[in-house]
Scaffold this active site. Structure first.
Site, PDB file in Angstrom:
ATOM      1  N   VAL A 504       0.825  -1.213   0.000  1.00  0.00           N
ATOM      2  CA  VAL A 504       0.000   0.000   0.000  1.00  0.00           C
ATOM      3  C   VAL A 504       0.855   1.257   0.000  1.00  0.00           C
ATOM      4  O   VAL A 504       2.060   1.214   0.254  1.00  0.00           O
ATOM      5  CB  VAL A 504      -0.970   0.003   1.206  1.00  0.00           C
ATOM      6  CG1 VAL A 504      -1.869  -1.203   1.159  1.00  0.00           C
ATOM      7  CG2 VAL A 504      -0.196   0.032   2.531  1.00  0.00           C
ATOM      8  N   GLU A 505       0.216   2.399  -0.249  1.00  0.00           N
ATOM      9  CA  GLU A 505       0.873   3.713  -0.325  1.00  0.00           C
ATOM     10  C   GLU A 505       2.020   3.707  -1.345  1.00  0.00           C
ATOM     11  O   GLU A 505       3.053   4.333  -1.142  1.00  0.00           O
ATOM     12  CB  GLU A 505       1.406   4.133   1.053  1.00  0.00           C
ATOM     13  CG  GLU A 505       0.333   4.504   2.053  1.00  0.00           C
ATOM     14  CD  GLU A 505      -0.139   5.931   1.906  1.00  0.00           C
ATOM     15  OE1 GLU A 505       0.216   6.571   0.906  1.00  0.00           O
ATOM     16  OE2 GLU A 505      -0.879   6.383   2.772  1.00  0.00           O
ATOM     17  N   GLY A 506       1.850   2.968  -2.430  1.00  0.00           N
ATOM     18  CA  GLY A 506       2.890   2.848  -3.443  1.00  0.00           C
ATOM     19  C   GLY A 506       3.683   1.579  -3.218  1.00  0.00           C
ATOM     20  O   GLY A 506       4.334   1.409  -2.185  1.00  0.00           O
TER      21      GLY A 506
END
Length: 831
Positions: A504-506
């Site tokens: 997540v978050e990249g």
């Protein structure tokens, strides 16, 4: 002066004077003055006259055009400006926004080749207020005490209602919301401490609390919301009347908001019984944390105004809106099931969902500003939530695995004494130490008011990767104890949930190969951004003047770093004044060397590869690794200084330091060996590694010392465990195991005495209780020692026991025997 010396002295003077001036970053005029003085001295000492005159002429030929602005700018700067403009890769508006959205802290010094360590050490020590500490020790500890992770992850696949109520009543969703809007008004550092503590007990609880306090409606409203929006929504978000989520990720664009297919059309519609101007949304989102229970959804979409209701611009751009759950046309989908870590997560769809312009975050004035808003707020999630989660899991894994390895015995010996296990314990200890320092450093930067774009990506990537490595070693040391799930298992769920934070978050692959160095090379470099901005100025005179300043500052910087990198490599960084005590001075010297090496590599790569560098992801990833490890070591040294240079922590600091510099040299080596222009790579190798690679991975002896700290109650172990919930309550099996350590150590001499006597006796008893009876009768042990051994057996049994179940207990609640396989769950989330 001899003939040979007379011939070589003048050119040698120019070179040595130039190297001296470059190393100390003096002005060009200083080189002229120093070289001229030495050449005059050489002349009178008998140097070869012709050679001396030629060297003097060359010095003037180089220096005069550079020192005289009205010669330098038209003859040198102007042609180079034209060349630079062609070389400069085109930047889209979204790329420019991303690059300009963050602030630069100490990471900029690491890119300079000559870090100012006083800047690092003068930063305030991260500390909680008395109110924050009381909350951490009170409501936060109580939330941990009430958390039963097995009940959450296996039985309910959700938090129990009473836990949801406790979180809302104690304003865990409003940690960062100012008190004037009904929140707790805590710092970013406190946010880090809360998430770290909760993550060590349950990743589901930590993510449930963490997401509303990172990127989401509250964070965006605090920065950009209208006063009316803040007054209405923030109090409701703080006390849990509204449960927020933020819908960014979609099936076709992922988290890339620049390619977002979701759209909103400006039109008239009805809202609360009145006809108003608004947006009709069409969206398809997935992977949205808290979506299944959210009452307020933040939505990112592309806004269009085809009828010109707001002006002449048809494509307004990426915008952000708040959509209540009960809005007509909005559909909250079924839940996703993320790797047996069942935090609330699911898809959201909508077609023709009408909301008024007043629901745009920031109102109509912020229409089209969504990408900038996201870029400026994304660093909160990367800086705090994910690194803190990894830190909590790593620290808990370290202290509890150390206790387990001391308690668990094989062949009459604690398993932690076996060298293979010891290697794993050393890795766990060193990486937990580094992860803890890194996560705290980035949270402290946010608390100081910074927007640490580059450190946030470093922290997100490396904390989650170190968390994965620690979780792997924790599972290996625990063996069967780790793989059998149940209420007693404190390691398995963490192992299962580790890939979630990495994704997540990249995704980490992209974070490493594109973001860390890609942003750092421009944002942190002392001259590149200045050159880029100067080259884009419209006023020709200002453009030439500012580019001239930046260009020659950059050239001086590049020459200086080349000299410094070569000198440090040649001398092994054994010379030079640095801060720190006797133990850490060598660390700072090594960082000076690697900072200069990074600067040389970055400048060479950008100069020779230009816009193609963004596609050289392997090279970018390796240079990002160098910058990251420099930042991680800096964070460790800062915390070591803040804690008063504790001698007991030396094994942990040393292990993590040697591991990091070994990785730095591996990354530099990989970058040089695979440099796209091979002769340049060979030349840079001679500059950076004149004696070859010398850094070694941590030694076995150092690993033994680090591992021993985890298996022995001591102040270093206590510092590593700081901030964890270790109460030995019923719901905290890890806390129970940790609490046994000191009692087990006290019982070990009695156990050894008893086993030795038993081995040398002819007692026939096979049952443990009967053997103890015989031991007391024979006088091997006292009655009190017998009770001590019985307690040791109970503690050992609780430590190593695993759970078992009836078959029906492990079946899904929806399972029906002899029924055909269910197919509903196989539907695509995007459908």
């Amino acid at each position: 002066m001899s003939t040979v010396l007379g011939l070589i002295a003048p050119p040698l003077i120019l070179l040595l004077a130039g190297a001296f001036v470059a190393y100390h970053r003096l002005r060009l005029a200083a080189w002229v003055a120093l070289s001229g003085t030495l050449l005059v001295a050489a002349w009178f000492l008998g140097a070869h006259r012709t050679t001396t005159l030629v060297c003097a002429g060359l010095m003037l030929l180089v220096a005069l055009p550079l020192l005289i602005p009205f010669l330098r700018k038209p003859l040198i700067t102007s042609p180079l400006l034209g060349f630079y403009t062609k070389l400069l890769p085109p930047l889209s508006d979204t790329e420019r926004t991303a690059l300009e959205s963050g602030t630069v802290g100490f990471e900029g010094e690491l890119f300079s080749g000559k870090p100012d360590w006083d800047k690092l050490l003068s930063l305030p020590k991260p500390e909680l207020t008395a109110e924050e500490q009381a909350f951490l020790d009170g409501p936060c500890a109580e939330l941990c005490r009430r958390t039963n992770d097995w009940d959450i992850t296996h039985v309910r696949a959700d938090l129990p209602p009473e836990l949801w109520d406790y979180i809302k009543q104690n304003k865990f969703f409003g940690l960062n919301i100012p008190k004037e809007y009904g929140g707790l008004g805590f710092s970013a550092l406190m946010n880090h401490k809360v998430i770290q503590k909760l993550a060590a007990v349950s990743s589901v609880v930590s993510s449930t609390v963490g997401v509303p306090n990172s990127l989401g409606p509250a964070e965006l409203l605090m920065h950009y919301g209208t006063e009316e929006q803040k007054r209405y929504y923030l109090p409701r978000l703080a006390d849990g009347r509204e449960v927020p989520c933020f819908a960014l990720t979609g099936p076709f664009a992922g988290s890339d908001a620049t390619s977002i297919p979701d759209y909103g059309i400006v039109c008239e519609g009805e809202w609360n019984g009145a006809k108003v101007l608004g947006i009709r949304l069409t969206l398809n989102k997935r992977y949205i944390t808290l979506a299944p229970v959210a009452t307020l959804i933040g939505v990112a979409f592309r806004m269009y105004d085809p009828d010109g209701l707001l002006g002449d611009t048809k494509d307004i751009g990426i915008s952000l809106a708040l959509v209540p759950r009960d809005t007509a046309g909005l559909e909250i989908g079924r839940r996703h099931f993320p790797l047996n870590s069942p935090f609330q997560n699911g898809p959201i769809k909508g077609r023709d969902v009408f909301v008024p312009l007043s629901q745009l975050i920031g109102g109509e004035d912020c229409a089209g500003q969504g990408w900038r808003m996201l870029m400026e707020c994304l660093s909160i999630g990367r800086s705090i939530t994910l690194p803190s989660t990894a830190s909590g899991g790593s620290k808990m894994g370290a202290v509890v695995t150390g206790a387990y390895a001391r308690i668990r015995k094989q062949f009459g010996l604690s398993v932690g004494r076996f060298e293979g296990v010891e290697e794993a314990l050393a890795r766990i200890a060193g990486r937990a130490y580094a992860c803890s320092a890194l996560s705290e450093a980035t949270a402290a930067a946010v608390a100081r008011g910074e927007n640490p774009a580059v450190p946030s990506t470093i922290a997100k990537y490396h904390c989650t990767e170190m968390g994965r490595e620690v979780a792997r070693d924790v599972m290996d040391v625990h063996g069967g104890k780790g793989i059998i799930l149940g209420p007693r298992n404190y390691a398995g769920r963490n192992w299962q949930s580790v890939p979630i934070a990495i994704t997540v978050e990249g995704a980490n692959i992209m974070t490493r190969s594109l973001m860390i160095f890609g942003q750092g090379a421009i944002l942190c470099h002392p001259w590149v951004m200045k050159e880029m901005k100067a080259a884009q100025l419209e006023d020709p005179r200002a453009r030439l003047d500012q580019f001239d300043d930046a260009l020659f500052g950059h050239i001086s910087y590049a020459i200086s770093n080349a000299v410094r990198a070569w000198w440090f490599g040649l001398t092994g960084t054994r010379i030079g004044s640095t801060p720190g005590g006797e133990y850490t001075r060598r660390c700072y010297r090594k960082l000076n060397r690697y900072s200069a090496a990074l600067a040389v590599m970055a400048d060479t790569s950008m100069l020779l590869l230009g816009g193609k560098l963004k596609f050289k992801e392997s090279l970018s990833g390796r240079l990002g690794d160098v910058l990251s490890q420099l930042y991680i070591i800096s964070a460790m040294l800062k915390r070591y200084e803040d804690q008063g240079r504790p001698v007991a922590d030396h094994p942990l600091l040393a292990w993590a330091f040697h591991d990091a510099v070994h990785k730095i040299e591996l990354a530099l080596s990989g970058a040089l060996r695979n440099f796209p222009i091979r002769p340049v790579g060979w030349l840079l190798w001679a500059v950076i590694f004149p004696w070859g690679r010398r850094a070694q991975a941590p030694s076995d002896r150092l690993g033994h010392r680090a591992a021993s700290l985890l298996m022995t109650p001591c102040e270093a172990r206590d510092r590593l465990a700081d901030g964890l919930f270790l109460d030995p309550c019923e719901n905290n099996p890890a806390g129970r195991v940790n609490s046994y350590l000191s009692k087990v150590i006290l019982a070990e001499p009695v156990e050894r005495k008893f086993l030795k006597a038993l081995k040398n006796s002819d007692i026939q008893a096979l049952d443990f209780e009967a053997q103890l009876d015989e031991g007391v009768r024979e006088g091997w042990i006292t009655a009190e020692e017998r009770r001590q051994l019985e307690e040791l057996r109970e503690m050992t049994l609780d430590t190593i026991m695993v759970d078992d179940f009836e078959s029906w207990e492990l079946r899904s609640a929806g399972y029906v025997e002899d029924a055909p396989p269910a197919t509903g769950g196989a539907r695509l989330a995007a459908a």
